[in-house]
Motif scaffolding. Structure first.
Motif, PDB file in Angstrom:
ATOM      1  N   SER A  70       0.843  -1.182   0.000  1.00 43.01           N
ATOM      2  CA  SER A  70       0.000   0.000   0.000  1.00 43.01           C
ATOM      3  C   SER A  70       0.884   1.240   0.000  1.00 43.01           C
ATOM      4  CB  SER A  70      -0.891   0.006   1.241  1.00 43.01           C
ATOM      5  OG  SER A  70      -1.501   1.275   1.412  1.00 43.01           O
ATOM      6  N   ILE A  75      -2.751   4.690   1.651  1.00 46.58           N
ATOM      7  CA  ILE A  75      -4.176   5.027   1.651  1.00 46.58           C
ATOM      8  C   ILE A  75      -4.948   3.727   1.840  1.00 46.58           C
ATOM      9  CG2 ILE A  75      -6.076   6.067   0.352  1.00 46.58           C
ATOM     10  CD1 ILE A  75      -3.909   7.659  -1.187  1.00 46.58           C
ATOM     11  N   SER A  76      -5.638   3.595   2.953  1.00 42.64           N
ATOM     12  CA  SER A  76      -6.259   2.334   3.329  1.00 42.64           C
ATOM     13  C   SER A  76      -7.658   2.181   2.743  1.00 42.64           C
ATOM     14  CB  SER A  76      -6.337   2.243   4.861  1.00 42.64           C
ATOM     15  OG  SER A  76      -6.914   1.020   5.269  1.00 42.64           O
ATOM     16  N   GLY A  77      -7.964   0.973   2.303  1.00 42.73           N
ATOM     17  CA  GLY A  77      -9.299   0.688   1.791  1.00 42.73           C
ATOM     18  C   GLY A  77      -9.269  -0.387   0.731  1.00 42.73           C
ATOM     19  N   THR A  79     -10.929  -1.185  -3.475  1.00 46.12           N
ATOM     20  CA  THR A  79     -11.616  -0.613  -4.626  1.00 46.12           C
ATOM     21  C   THR A  79     -11.776  -1.674  -5.697  1.00 46.12           C
ATOM     22  OG1 THR A  79     -11.647   1.228  -6.197  1.00 46.12           O
ATOM     23  CG2 THR A  79      -9.498   0.245  -5.740  1.00 46.12           C
ATOM     24  N   TYR A 118       1.120  11.453  -4.347  1.00 47.85           N
ATOM     25  CA  TYR A 118       0.506  10.890  -3.143  1.00 47.85           C
ATOM     26  C   TYR A 118      -0.555  11.837  -2.570  1.00 47.85           C
ATOM     27  CZ  TYR A 118      -0.346   9.246   1.547  1.00 47.85           C
ATOM     28  OH  TYR A 118      -0.980   8.829   2.686  1.00 47.85           O
ATOM     29  N   GLU A 167      -4.447  11.090  -2.106  1.00 44.66           N
ATOM     30  CA  GLU A 167      -5.041  11.136  -0.778  1.00 44.66           C
ATOM     31  C   GLU A 167      -6.226  12.099  -0.736  1.00 44.66           C
ATOM     32  OE1 GLU A 167      -3.353  11.183   3.741  1.00 44.66           O
ATOM     33  OE2 GLU A 167      -2.845  12.928   2.500  1.00 44.66           O
ATOM     34  N   SER A 168      -6.126  13.203  -1.461  1.00 40.62           N
ATOM     35  CA  SER A 168      -7.211  14.192  -1.466  1.00 40.62           C
ATOM     36  C   SER A 168      -8.492  13.628  -2.061  1.00 40.62           C
ATOM     37  CB  SER A 168      -6.781  15.451  -2.237  1.00 40.62           C
ATOM     38  OG  SER A 168      -6.681  15.181  -3.625  1.00 40.62           O
ATOM     39  N   GLN A 169      -8.358  12.575  -2.885  1.00 41.34           N
ATOM     40  CA  GLN A 169      -9.531  11.964  -3.514  1.00 41.34           C
ATOM     41  C   GLN A 169      -9.712  10.492  -3.119  1.00 41.34           C
ATOM     42  OE1 GLN A 169     -10.230  13.150  -7.668  1.00 41.34           O
ATOM     43  NE2 GLN A 169      -8.509  14.571  -7.503  1.00 41.34           N
ATOM     44  N   ASN A 170      -8.948  10.084  -2.135  1.00 37.95           N
ATOM     45  CA  ASN A 170      -9.030   8.725  -1.582  1.00 37.95           C
ATOM     46  C   ASN A 170      -8.898   7.662  -2.672  1.00 37.95           C
ATOM     47  OD1 ASN A 170      -9.284   7.018   0.679  1.00 37.95           O
ATOM     48  ND2 ASN A 170     -11.453   6.658   0.229  1.00 37.95           N
ATOM     49  N   ILE A 226      -7.232   4.537  -4.116  1.00 41.65           N
ATOM     50  CA  ILE A 226      -6.489   3.386  -3.611  1.00 41.65           C
ATOM     51  C   ILE A 226      -5.429   2.964  -4.627  1.00 41.65           C
ATOM     52  CG2 ILE A 226      -6.664   1.030  -2.724  1.00 41.65           C
ATOM     53  CD1 ILE A 226      -8.160   3.127  -1.064  1.00 41.65           C
ATOM     54  N   ASP A 262      -6.423  -2.799   3.151  1.00 37.80           N
ATOM     55  CA  ASP A 262      -6.855  -2.682   4.546  1.00 37.80           C
ATOM     56  C   ASP A 262      -6.900  -4.010   5.296  1.00 37.80           C
ATOM     57  OD1 ASP A 262      -9.095  -3.926   3.518  1.00 37.80           O
ATOM     58  OD2 ASP A 262     -10.461  -2.243   3.875  1.00 37.80           O
TER      59      ASP A 262
END
Length: 374
Positions: free
Chosen positions: A23, A26-28, A30, A103, A107-110, A112, A139
């Motif tokens: 990663s 940014i966690s998650g 998609t 990065y 991060e500003s738009q999440n 992944i 995640d």
């Protein structure tokens, strides 16, 4: 920045194949159809291209992020890809006119992203096994749970996505005092297409994808434009009907990518999902009309049925892809209408095909001159 945390991440394909990486912080998770782009530059334009909506992008360039981001190098107001897979993610950037690092932009738009993936092996696998849905997970969600979630993601074939990226209200682009007016149907239009029309003395009114022909006509345009966009063209039944009315108007019509496919469907020629699409900035195309080859920028996962097109009495192939002979361009014999499967605005990419915008304007000029003569 959170990028100092490099946790293990995975890319799980629909057939159960797993690729491991890290990663970027940014966690998650998609989901989307995994595809690859072979371009060596222009990653920000690619990430913001509406045609990539619903897709996880694999970058074959081993270094992504090394020249940062710039607000002028976008095709839409936000990132359109579902996620990014890359080999080396550059947290630092060195270009003088970059405004931020990649990065912070992600991060500003999440968005992944999984890096440190063997992208050569991944692209080879996709080429051999075809495009398919996938999930990036950063995640720690268990693989069995991811498989269940992934099984519920709809396939790209039959999926209508133009409504997800089209403008919700009409807007104007260019100089209102320009010589020519264009009504453009936004199926996922790229900003650089609008720029290419505007610099050719056009004032463009961009309409939502579900606009009827009478509304498009009310702008009193000199020509009509059908844009690029994501998803399967087949479900866009109403758009196909509008395209038929554009053609019947006898005003010049130009279609790019999804717009090209819509024009084929409007003429009764089917489209199909490709085993692997064309995505990159070095695709060779033969111009049948001139006998010259062109290097083109392409981004599509669907194509027009060549056999049906060749049998159509009022259509002819103007361009074909040299690698696989797929249809890359066509025109109508009885109407002022033509289209191409690739991107003549080429942002990024070579400018071999920008003459197509000139051809469109020439068609408009000729029709305007003919009207004045009578």
């Amino acid at each position: 920045m959170k990028y100092t945390t490099r946790q293990q991440a995975i890319l799980l394909l629909a057939d159960g194949t797993i690729f491991y990486g890290k990663s970027i912080g940014i966690s998650g998770k998609t989901f989307g159809e995994v595809c690859f782009n072979t371009g060596m530059t222009g990653y920000q334009e690619i990430f913001t291209d509406p045609s990539y909506f619903g897709q996880i992008m694999v970058a074959t360039n081993p270094h992504i992020g090394n020249y940062g981001v710039n607000a002028e190098e976008v095709e839409a107001d936000k990132i359109m890809i579902s996620g990014l897979v890359c080999k080396n993610f550059s947290f630092n950037h060195s270009r003088p006119n970059s405004e931020s690092n990649l990065y912070d932009y992600f991060e500003s738009q999440n968005l992944i992203c999984i890096s440190d993936v063997d992208t050569r092996a991944l692209v080879s696998y996709i080429r051999d096994n075809g495009a398919q849905n996938a999930v990036i997970c950063t995640d720690g969600t268990p693989i069995e749970e991811l498989k269940v979630l992934l099984s519920n993601v709809p396939n790209m074939e039959g999926l209508e996505l133009a409504s997800k990226v089209s403008t919700t209200a009409p807007f104007f682009f260019g100089n209102e005092n320009a010589t020519y007016k264009i009504s453009a149907l936004d199926l996922g239009i790229k900003r650089n297409i609008l720029r290419n029309l505007a610099i050719r003395d056009c004032y463009i009114k961009v309409f939502p994808y579900d606009t009827n022909f009478e509304t498009l006509k009310s702008f009193n345009p000199d020509g009509y434009f059908l844009s690029n966009g994501p998803g399967d063209p087949d479900p866009l039944i109403e758009v196909q009907s509008v395209a038929r009315e554009m053609i019947a108007s006898d005003k010049p019509v130009f279609g790019i990518c999804l717009g090209h496919q819509i024009l084929a469907l409007a003429n009764g020629v089917s489209t199909y999902k490709m085993f692997n699409g064309h995505r990159g900035i070095n695709h060779p195309v033969m111009n049948v009309l001139t006998g010259k080859g062109e290097i083109t920028s392409q981004n599509h996962g669907f194509a027009v049925n060549r056999e049906q097109l060749e049998k159509h009495p009022d259509l002819e192939i103007t361009h074909y892809h040299i690698n696989d002979n797929t249809v890359a361009g066509m025109r109508m014999k009885s109407k002022n209408c033509f289209s191409v499967q690739y991107h003549p605005e080429a942002s990024p990419g070579p400018h071999d095909s920008q003459y197509l915008f000139d051809d469109f304007i020439a068609n408009i000029k000729n029709r305007v001159a003919l009207q004045k003569a009578f």
